[in-house]
Design a protein around this motif. Sequence first.
Motif, PDB file in Angstrom:
ATOM      1  N   ALA A  14      -7.216  10.365  -5.019  1.00 45.85           N
ATOM      2  CA  ALA A  14      -7.813   9.640  -6.139  1.00 45.85           C
ATOM      3  C   ALA A  14      -9.336   9.634  -6.043  1.00 45.85           C
ATOM      4  CB  ALA A  14      -7.299   8.208  -6.174  1.00 45.85           C
ATOM      5  N   LYS A  15      -9.980   9.706  -7.202  1.00 42.20           N
ATOM      6  CA  LYS A  15     -11.436   9.622  -7.289  1.00 42.20           C
ATOM      7  C   LYS A  15     -11.812   8.233  -7.766  1.00 42.20           C
ATOM      8  CE  LYS A  15     -15.525  11.613  -9.527  1.00 42.20           C
ATOM      9  NZ  LYS A  15     -16.038  12.631 -10.482  1.00 42.20           N
ATOM     10  N   LEU A  16     -12.862   7.646  -7.166  1.00 44.34           N
ATOM     11  CA  LEU A  16     -13.315   6.304  -7.516  1.00 44.34           C
ATOM     12  C   LEU A  16     -14.705   6.360  -8.137  1.00 44.34           C
ATOM     13  CD1 LEU A  16     -13.132   3.149  -7.356  1.00 44.34           C
ATOM     14  CD2 LEU A  16     -14.175   3.349  -5.083  1.00 44.34           C
ATOM     15  N   ILE A  17     -14.865   5.662  -9.276  1.00 41.90           N
ATOM     16  CA  ILE A  17     -16.181   5.488  -9.895  1.00 41.90           C
ATOM     17  C   ILE A  17     -16.359   4.001 -10.181  1.00 41.90           C
ATOM     18  CG2 ILE A  17     -17.667   6.011 -11.868  1.00 41.90           C
ATOM     19  CD1 ILE A  17     -16.149   8.606 -12.236  1.00 41.90           C
ATOM     20  N   THR A  18     -17.450   3.409  -9.694  1.00 44.97           N
ATOM     21  CA  THR A  18     -17.737   2.006  -9.962  1.00 44.97           C
ATOM     22  C   THR A  18     -19.015   1.894 -10.781  1.00 44.97           C
ATOM     23  OG1 THR A  18     -18.988   1.684  -7.911  1.00 44.97           O
ATOM     24  CG2 THR A  18     -16.603   1.306  -7.825  1.00 44.97           C
ATOM     25  N   TYR A  19     -19.121   0.769 -11.502  1.00 46.16           N
ATOM     26  CA  TYR A  19     -20.228   0.567 -12.432  1.00 46.16           C
ATOM     27  C   TYR A  19     -20.981  -0.720 -12.087  1.00 46.16           C
ATOM     28  CZ  TYR A  19     -17.630   4.103 -14.986  1.00 46.16           C
ATOM     29  OH  TYR A  19     -16.972   5.258 -15.328  1.00 46.16           O
ATOM     30  N   ARG A  23       0.811  -1.209   0.000  1.00 46.66           N
ATOM     31  CA  ARG A  23       0.000   0.000   0.000  1.00 46.66           C
ATOM     32  C   ARG A  23       0.851   1.269   0.000  1.00 46.66           C
ATOM     33  NH1 ARG A  23      -5.360   0.753   1.661  1.00 46.66           N
ATOM     34  NH2 ARG A  23      -5.856   2.930   2.105  1.00 46.66           N
ATOM     35  N   SER A  24       1.994   1.215   0.663  1.00 43.46           N
ATOM     36  CA  SER A  24       2.832   2.406   0.777  1.00 43.46           C
ATOM     37  C   SER A  24       3.364   2.871  -0.568  1.00 43.46           C
ATOM     38  CB  SER A  24       3.998   2.133   1.730  1.00 43.46           C
ATOM     39  OG  SER A  24       4.856   1.122   1.212  1.00 43.46           O
ATOM     40  N   VAL A  25       3.528   1.936  -1.515  1.00 40.79           N
ATOM     41  CA  VAL A  25       4.013   2.310  -2.849  1.00 40.79           C
ATOM     42  C   VAL A  25       3.006   3.229  -3.530  1.00 40.79           C
ATOM     43  CG1 VAL A  25       4.568   1.439  -5.152  1.00 40.79           C
ATOM     44  CG2 VAL A  25       5.430   0.251  -3.127  1.00 40.79           C
ATOM     45  N   PHE A  26       1.729   2.892  -3.466  1.00 41.25           N
ATOM     46  CA  PHE A  26       0.697   3.696  -4.120  1.00 41.25           C
ATOM     47  C   PHE A  26       0.530   5.061  -3.446  1.00 41.25           C
ATOM     48  CE2 PHE A  26      -0.321  -0.728  -5.055  1.00 41.25           C
ATOM     49  CZ  PHE A  26      -0.370  -0.679  -6.439  1.00 41.25           C
ATOM     50  N   ALA A  27       0.867   5.122  -2.179  1.00 40.87           N
ATOM     51  CA  ALA A  27       0.765   6.393  -1.458  1.00 40.87           C
ATOM     52  C   ALA A  27       1.752   7.426  -1.970  1.00 40.87           C
ATOM     53  CB  ALA A  27       0.970   6.163   0.038  1.00 40.87           C
ATOM     54  N   THR A  28       2.765   6.978  -2.735  1.00 47.42           N
ATOM     55  CA  THR A  28       3.760   7.921  -3.262  1.00 47.42           C
ATOM     56  C   THR A  28       3.353   8.519  -4.607  1.00 47.42           C
ATOM     57  OG1 THR A  28       5.038   6.201  -4.414  1.00 47.42           O
ATOM     58  CG2 THR A  28       5.584   6.610  -2.102  1.00 47.42           C
ATOM     59  N   ILE A  29       2.252   8.052  -5.188  1.00 46.78           N
ATOM     60  CA  ILE A  29       1.798   8.590  -6.471  1.00 46.78           C
ATOM     61  C   ILE A  29       1.192   9.974  -6.243  1.00 46.78           C
ATOM     62  CG2 ILE A  29       0.135   8.313  -8.362  1.00 46.78           C
ATOM     63  CD1 ILE A  29       0.472   5.293  -8.085  1.00 46.78           C
ATOM     64  N   LYS A  30       1.698  10.970  -6.924  1.00 43.52           N
ATOM     65  CA  LYS A  30       1.234  12.351  -6.764  1.00 43.52           C
ATOM     66  C   LYS A  30       0.416  12.828  -7.961  1.00 43.52           C
ATOM     67  CE  LYS A  30       3.488  12.396  -2.926  1.00 43.52           C
ATOM     68  NZ  LYS A  30       2.737  12.174  -1.661  1.00 43.52           N
ATOM     69  N   THR A  31       0.333  12.024  -9.009  1.00 41.78           N
ATOM     70  CA  THR A  31      -0.409  12.392 -10.217  1.00 41.78           C
ATOM     71  C   THR A  31      -1.910  12.353  -9.944  1.00 41.78           C
ATOM     72  OG1 THR A  31       1.341  11.388 -11.547  1.00 41.78           O
ATOM     73  CG2 THR A  31      -0.766  11.805 -12.643  1.00 41.78           C
ATOM     74  N   PRO A  32      -2.675  13.347 -10.386  1.00 41.54           N
ATOM     75  CA  PRO A  32      -4.137  13.284 -10.239  1.00 41.54           C
ATOM     76  C   PRO A  32      -4.668  11.982 -10.838  1.00 41.54           C
ATOM     77  CG  PRO A  32      -3.478  15.456 -10.990  1.00 41.54           C
ATOM     78  CD  PRO A  32      -2.239  14.604 -11.038  1.00 41.54           C
ATOM     79  N   THR A  33      -5.488  11.273 -10.074  1.00 42.74           N
ATOM     80  CA  THR A  33      -5.855   9.902 -10.443  1.00 42.74           C
ATOM     81  C   THR A  33      -7.358   9.674 -10.403  1.00 42.74           C
ATOM     82  OG1 THR A  33      -3.741   9.068  -9.562  1.00 42.74           O
ATOM     83  CG2 THR A  33      -5.517   7.469  -9.880  1.00 42.74           C
ATOM     84  N   LEU A  34      -7.839   8.974 -11.424  1.00 38.49           N
ATOM     85  CA  LEU A  34      -9.210   8.474 -11.467  1.00 38.49           C
ATOM     86  C   LEU A  34      -9.154   6.955 -11.508  1.00 38.49           C
ATOM     87  CD1 LEU A  34     -12.316   8.697 -11.899  1.00 38.49           C
ATOM     88  CD2 LEU A  34     -11.839   8.851 -14.362  1.00 38.49           C
TER      89      LEU A  34
END
Length: 318
Positions: free
Chosen positions: A284-289, A248-259
Amino acid sequence: MKWVVGILVVVAAGLTLAGCALTAKDIPYPVLEAKYGGPASHYMDLPGELRIHYRDQGRADGPAVVLVHGFAASLHTWEPWVTRLAPDYRVISLDLPGHGLTRAPEGYVAAQATNVAVVDELTRRLKADRFVIVGNSMGGGVSWAYALAHPERLNGLVLVDAAGWPREDKGNEKPPVVFKLLGNPAGRALLRNINPRPLATRGLKSAYVDETVVTPAVVDRYVELALAPGHRAILTSGRDGPQRRVDRSVFATIKTPTLVMHGEADTVIDVAAGRGLASAIPGAKLITYPGVGHVPMEQVPDRSVADLKAFLSSLPPT
């Protein structure tokens, strides 16, 4: 015990396929290019004897969006989005090595890092200096890895039913038998030689959920492109190459705006993985279908591309 179970899976799969044509010959690239290429298709030679098939479509001076497909798929999976994005965006899609119409040398071993390098080299040569990267499934793993390696080149990151979230609980995942075979050396050896059609038909229906989308033409495309020279060897080589371990800590370093976009009925990668990614990546923003499987861009193209456009329009201008 796990080893024994793996062998039993391979044996069972072999028996299941016994009544089918177990072998299939490669289909020459010129034949495949005539059927699955077209006026929009281009080819670029990259280091390592790679010949990458790509398409650069839409508004040439528009914001660039780069689309990265999933395992055993091709750039064709993005066509419903390409037609809808083209009026306003420059849309670049590509076939990764071992997929679609891209050629790779004998002995090529697929890996996340090499796929990141392909995306980077191709976009630099196309002078797409900054872009939004979008990835589905395995391509989602390539996309978040690209965001970690080259954040300075990205305006945004979009993960569509993306691979790579580390978790023990697999939720409601019931992946096609091909993925079980890929997890075992004997299974990978079997997959390098068999006719992929029986596994492809069943696997696609499981992934798409809506079987009406799995038309004979879709099955033919997956099967015939998998029979390109060398593709079966590359598709089964990924587990033999270096594996990146993340938490999980790896993803916490992503600074790019994320969908993060995810089908709630996805049986290949459970929606819990999408929720995990969205919770770990800052902002990050989450959208589920609901009722949608592994490929929202094909199953609900209008709804999913509208969500994508809303995200793109929210990004600060470069």
